[in-house]
Write an enzyme that holds these catalytic residues in place. Structure first.
Site, PDB file in Angstrom:
ATOM      1  N   CYS A  46      -5.922 -67.622 -35.378  1.00 34.26           N
ATOM      2  CA  CYS A  46      -5.654 -67.396 -33.957  1.00 34.26           C
ATOM      3  C   CYS A  46      -5.993 -65.955 -33.595  1.00 34.26           C
ATOM      4  O   CYS A  46      -5.544 -65.030 -34.259  1.00 34.26           O
ATOM      5  CB  CYS A  46      -4.179 -67.678 -33.688  1.00 34.26           C
ATOM      6  N   CYS A  49      -2.972 -63.797 -32.992  1.00 34.23           N
ATOM      7  CA  CYS A  49      -2.296 -63.400 -34.242  1.00 34.23           C
ATOM      8  C   CYS A  49      -3.084 -62.287 -34.930  1.00 34.23           C
ATOM      9  O   CYS A  49      -2.500 -61.366 -35.499  1.00 34.23           O
ATOM     10  CB  CYS A  49      -2.149 -64.599 -35.178  1.00 34.23           C
TER      11      CYS A  49
END
Length: 190
Positions: A46, A49
């Protein structure tokens, strides 16, 4: 309001190293001596992230000065996801197969999360920062960041994502980390 994690709960979590022959150990090994800053990664692929991982990694020189390690925990090991995450994260990564670091109650954000203004704001912030990623793996169980003191000092900071890309405040991380007292042999309970 998510239930706060107790030190006893975290200490007992089984983690695995990501080598060819993984070693399983209790999470408390991560912070027992010097405390630790730990990122529970929602999904290594992600880009939000990855952005947070890079932010936390920017604290590494300061954490090194304090003698405090930086770790990440992932909930699955999909293909090259962790390897592709490493350029953004300057610490060791471990596997939490039972997803305990994401509890005591797992918090999920489903597709409705995509209609939240805050989430789109976070997307644009990360895109503008040049972060990219993929959609591999489980991405709905929300992650967070913990600053855990050494020994029985306890959890000094617990940030849990409320929505995708809800990042921890870096100053709060440093402030909590500066409160960690390293365990010396003299102060260890027998």
């Amino acid at each position: 309001m998510p239930q706060k994690a107790a030190l006893e709960y975290l200490e007992d979590i089984d983690l695995k190293t990501l080598e060819k022959e993984p070693r399983t150990f209790k999470a408390k090994e991560l912070w027992e001596k010097n405390g630790a800053v730990i990122m529970a990664v929602r999904r290594p692929g992600c880009f939000l992230c990855r952005e947070e991982a890079a932010d936390l990694s920017s604290l590494k020189p300061k954490l090194d000065e304090l003698g405090i390690p930086l770790y990440a925990v992932v909930k699955e090991h999909v293909r090259t996801e962790v390897k592709d995450f490493q350029p953004y994260f300057k610490g060791e990564v471990f596997l939490d197969e039972k997803k305990k670091f994401y509890g005591p109650q797992k918090r999920k954000m489903m597709f409705m999360g995509f209609i939240r203004v805050g989430v789109w704001y976070n997307f644009f912030r990360a895109w503008n920062g040049g972060f990219s990623g993929n959609l591999e793996g489980e991405g709905f169980i929300l992650g967070g960041v913990f600053v855990v003191g050494s020994g029985k000092q306890g959890i000094l900071l617990e940030h849990r994502e409320k929505e995708f890309g809800d990042k921890v405040n870096l100053l709060s991380v440093l402030e909590a980390a500066s409160k960690i007292k390293a365990q010396t042999w003299a102060s260890k309970e027998k």
